[in-house]
Scaffold this active site. Structure first.
Site, PDB file in Angstrom:
ATOM      1  N   ASP A  69      -9.960  10.058  49.558  1.00  0.00           N
ATOM      2  CA  ASP A  69      -9.173  11.122  48.934  1.00  0.00           C
ATOM      3  C   ASP A  69      -7.825  11.148  49.623  1.00  0.00           C
ATOM      4  O   ASP A  69      -7.732  10.924  50.832  1.00  0.00           O
ATOM      5  CB  ASP A  69      -9.867  12.478  49.083  1.00  0.00           C
ATOM      6  N   ASP A 115     -11.002  11.650  40.644  1.00  0.00           N
ATOM      7  CA  ASP A 115     -11.250  13.086  40.533  1.00  0.00           C
ATOM      8  C   ASP A 115     -10.362  13.702  39.452  1.00  0.00           C
ATOM      9  O   ASP A 115     -10.818  14.511  38.639  1.00  0.00           O
ATOM     10  CB  ASP A 115     -10.960  13.796  41.865  1.00  0.00           C
TER      11      ASP A 115
END
Length: 175
Positions: free
Chosen positions: A128, A150
């Site tokens: 991330d 995401d």
């Protein structure tokens, strides 16, 4: 057995694009920000968007971060693969979806597969790296760090839910 039409297969180009962009962006971050947790706030010279390389061994918002390692494969790889498999099966089985809803499903599948690839091939967890300011909303100064996969899942899910709600409303209006 009837082969899927071009109209049914075309949205899966979005699936492939999401996976490619997701994996390429993660590789770039891993190569250029090798230290997990390295915070770079002047990349875009603003406080809204930061690049912050972190790893997430759980799912969205680090839910399940305390799950023992022996259960992670089942909960975070096998269950999502089964869910995505069901989505693909249902995608081809039903004619209830509009073209836009099919594209949204393809975006969800691409994002899901992008993160599953990380869970299988990156022992440190899903990469991330996007951190955005949330201005204290919901008690958070910054939204939890996320990635391209995401984003694809969230945006595609919103599109799918909104179009489904509109379809239901139209059906009720014109039975």
């Amino acid at each position: 057995m009837k082969l899927p039409s071009k109209q049914l297969l075309l949205p899966f180009s979005l699936t492939a694009l999401v996976i490619a962009l997701d994996q390429a962006s993660k590789a770039f971050i891993v190569h250029n920000w090798p230290r997990i947790g390295t915070f770079i706030n002047d990349v875009f010279n603003n406080d809204f968007l930061h690049i912050y390389h972190v790893r997430n061994k759980a799912i969205a918002f680090s839910i399940g971060s305390n799950v023992p390692d022996q259960y992670r494969l089942f909960l975070f790889v096998l269950v999502p693969v089964a869910v995505l498999g069901f989505l693909v099966w249902y995608y081809f089985k039903t004619s209830d979806f509009t073209p836009l809803q099919r594209w949204a499903l393809a975006g969800i599948i691409g994002g899901g597969l992008g993160n599953i690839i990380d869970r299988i091939f990156r022992p440190d967890g899903v990469v991330d790296f996007v951190s955005v300011k949330f201005y204290g909303l919901l008690g958070m100064e910054r939204w939890p760090t996320f990635n391209v996969a995401d984003s694809s899942v969230v945006v595609s899910s919103i599109i799918l839910l909104v179009t489904m709600a509109i379809s239901i409303k139209q059906e009720r209006k014109n039975p």
